[in-house]
Structure formats: structure tokens, C-alpha cells
Design an enzyme around this catalytic site. Structure first.
Site, PDB file in Angstrom:
ATOM      1  CG  HIS A  84      49.577  64.035 127.791  1.00  0.00           C
ATOM      2  ND1 HIS A  84      48.470  64.852 127.745  1.00  0.00           N
ATOM      3  CD2 HIS A  84      50.210  64.202 126.600  1.00  0.00           C
ATOM      4  CE1 HIS A  84      48.427  65.472 126.583  1.00  0.00           C
ATOM      5  NE2 HIS A  84      49.471  65.104 125.865  1.00  0.00           N
TER       6      HIS A  84
ATOM      7  CG  ASP B 214      53.446  65.272 123.890  1.00  0.00           C
ATOM      8  OD1 ASP B 214      52.293  64.965 124.247  1.00  0.00           O
ATOM      9  OD2 ASP B 214      53.736  66.372 123.377  1.00  0.00           O
TER      10      ASP B 214
ATOM     11  CG  HIS C  41      50.914  69.213 127.175  1.00  0.00           C
ATOM     12  ND1 HIS C  41      52.100  68.497 127.169  1.00  0.00           N
ATOM     13  CD2 HIS C  41      50.211  68.776 126.109  1.00  0.00           C
ATOM     14  CE1 HIS C  41      52.110  67.661 126.139  1.00  0.00           C
ATOM     15  NE2 HIS C  41      50.975  67.813 125.479  1.00  0.00           N
TER      16      HIS C  41
ATOM     17  NE  ARG D  76      51.172  67.383 118.280  1.00  0.00           N
ATOM     18  CZ  ARG D  76      50.359  66.513 118.865  1.00  0.00           C
ATOM     19  NH1 ARG D  76      49.853  66.786 120.065  1.00  0.00           N
ATOM     20  NH2 ARG D  76      50.033  65.399 118.264  1.00  0.00           N
TER      21      ARG D  76
END
Length: 286
Positions: A106, A108, A262, A277
Site C-alpha cells: 500500500h 498510505d 511498502h 513513525r
């Protein structure tokens, strides 16, 4: 994509694969960086699409300050826990009690009109083995296609929505009346993106569909749309377009969410894996 002539003054950029990724040496990311270094970092991220730094000791505040070089950083609004002292930092964690992994390809939040333009991910606790992350270059995937097929794809647009990801079921479990689900649908309706987008920095064309959020191609019958998407999604799985990164503690990765997808490998249960993150955005993603 020729990476051999990667001459930067502020750091050494060592290509990780010929088509995607570079490891950058010679910077201490805990310190304020010069204007030249910041400019070159933005250029390197656009060129290599994901950049890696080893042996960096960063507090959450230092990670935030560094990430701001690449875009706007805001408080976390998603469902992930966040660092108390630093609300811009999400904690991505898997344990034996709470296993979790994003083991699907995907980019994001492509179900928004202005998806995030990138992410920085900093390793805190890493399994002895396993827990790698893979990135795929959607620039390379597009460039490998025949010219007439590229031209056809450039005429198409596709729908992206979060409703195919399990959030629907999650929201119904939270609130069986369906009110939460209706509110989420009203707030985040499906969006349309061109199947081929142009990167605003490199000017290169990107294949912009992903198996997690892209549901169908407009103007095609369902069977034809499904077949074409299956064909395009298969391009992501070619090792030639991928970089597979083995994490170590104190490693930082920064990726361009426009030109890559990713995949977090879910092979490390019941080991502990924890990363910090930070997502960064721009008013105009493209």
C-alpha cells in the site's frame, strides 16, 4: 533510474539497489542541519524514493525536527498510540500479546484527496530476525511498461477508498448502530486519482494504484477493471522494483509516499518489534 552519479556535498549516498533506495552516511540527525544539507536531503529522497540512516540516536523531539525538513508534521489523528511527550509520533508496535503487521502492499492514505507525501520510521526494538520492510518503486514499475500501454493508462482514473480494508468491520464492532461508520463515510468519501501521476519534484511518471485502497477503474466494466488492476498490482511484486530493508536498532528510514508502496513483513511473531513513525504532508501532494 541511474543512481551511480549520486554526488551530494553534505553526505555520501550509497545506492541500496539499482532502482530504489540509498543508504546515507556522514550526517548526525540529532543535530540541526545546514540549509544545503536539508536541500540535498529533499533531493535525495525524491531521487532514491526511500533513504536509510544507520546508527542514529534520536529522541522523539529530534526525530520530529529532522522529519520537518521534508514536509509539514502534525499531531497524530489515527488510531495508533502516540508518544506522550511528542504527539506527532506514532508508536507502531507488535508483541506476543498484541501482534500487528501491515503485511499488504500500500501507499498510505491514498483514499484522501491529498495523501501524505512521506514518512519517517525509526527503529526502537527490533526482532533478532524478521520484521523487514519492503518498498516498491512505482516509478520503475511504470517505466518498464510498453509505451502504448503507458499511454493507455494515462487516460484512466481510479477510485480509492478505506472501506475495503477492514475499517468497516472495525467501526461496526465499535458501534453496532452503524452511526460511527456513517460518520466516517461522510467525512472520508471515496476519492478519484489518475492511474498515472507525475512526481512534482522529479517530473517522473508514477503508477498510482495500490491493492489496499484502489477498488476500480472508472469507465471500465467491472470484469475488465478487475483484470487490469490485478495486472498492475502484480508489477509491485517483481523483485526488480523492490528494496527489502533489514532493520537494526537506531535505524531510520524516510520514504516518499507518492512514488513508492511498502509492505511490513509479518514473520516475527511472537517477537517484539517497536518503531516510531512520523507522517509528513504538503498542502498539494501532486
Amino acid at each position: 533510474m541511474s543512481h551511480s552519479s549520486a554526488a551530494y556535498q553534505s553526505f555520501l549516498a550509497e545506492p541500496y539497489t539499482p532502482n530504489i533506495g540509498a543508504t546515507l552516511y556522514g550526517l548526525d540527525l540529532s543535530q540541526p542541519l545546514s540549509e544545503l544539507a536539508q536541500t540535498e536531503l529533499r533531493a535525495a529522497l525524491a531521487q532514491f524514493e526511500v533513504i536509510f540512516f544507520r546508527d542514529q540516536t534520536l529522541t522523539p523531539a529530534q526525530q520530529v525536527a529532522f522529519t520537518r525538513i521534508f514536509g509539514q508534521v502534525n499531531e497524530v489523528k489515527a488510531f495508533f498510540p502516540r508518544v506522550e511527550s511528542q504527539p506527532e509520533v506514532e508508536v507502531v508496535e507488535s508483541t506476543a500479546e498484541r501482534p500487528a503487521a501491515n503485511n499488504n502492499w500500500h501507499a498510505d492514505i491514498t483514499w484522501q484527496a491529498q495523501p501524505p507525501i512521506g514518512t519517517s520510521l525509526y527503529a526502537q526494538v527490533i526482532p533478532a530476525s524478521g520484521g523487514d520492510t519492503l518498498w516498491a518503486s512505482m516509478t520503475t514499475a511504470y517505466a518498464a511498461l510498453p509505451k502504448d500501454f503507458q499511454a493507455y493508462l494515462e487516460t484512466l482514473s481510479a477510485m480509492h477508498t478505506w472501506e475495503v480494508t477492514g475499517w468497516t468491520e472495525y467501526l461496526l464492532r465499535q458501534d453496532a448502530s452503524g452511526e460511527q461508520l456513517q460518520a466516517a463515510r461522510a467525512k472520508y468519501p471515496p476519492v478519484t486519482h489518475p492511474v498515472v501521476r507525475v512526481h512534482p519534484i522529479t517530473g517522473k511518471k508514477i503508477l498510482y494504484v495500490n491493492p489496499t485502497f484502489t477498488t476500480h477503474i472508472h469507465g471500465l466494466p467491472r470484469a475488465q477493471s478487475d483484470a487490469l488492476l490485478v495486472q498492475l498490482f502484480a508489477l509491485i511484486t517483481a523483485p526488480e522494483v523492490q528494496a527489502r530493508w533489514r532493520w537494526q536498532p537506531d535505524t531510520l528510514a524516510v520514504w516518499d509516499n507518492r512514488s513508492t508502496q511498502h509492505y511490513a513483513v509479518a514473520d516475527f511473531y511472537p517477537q517484539h518489534r517497536k518503531l516510531h513513525r512520523i507522517t509528513f504532508t504538503a498542502d498539494q501532494a501532486f
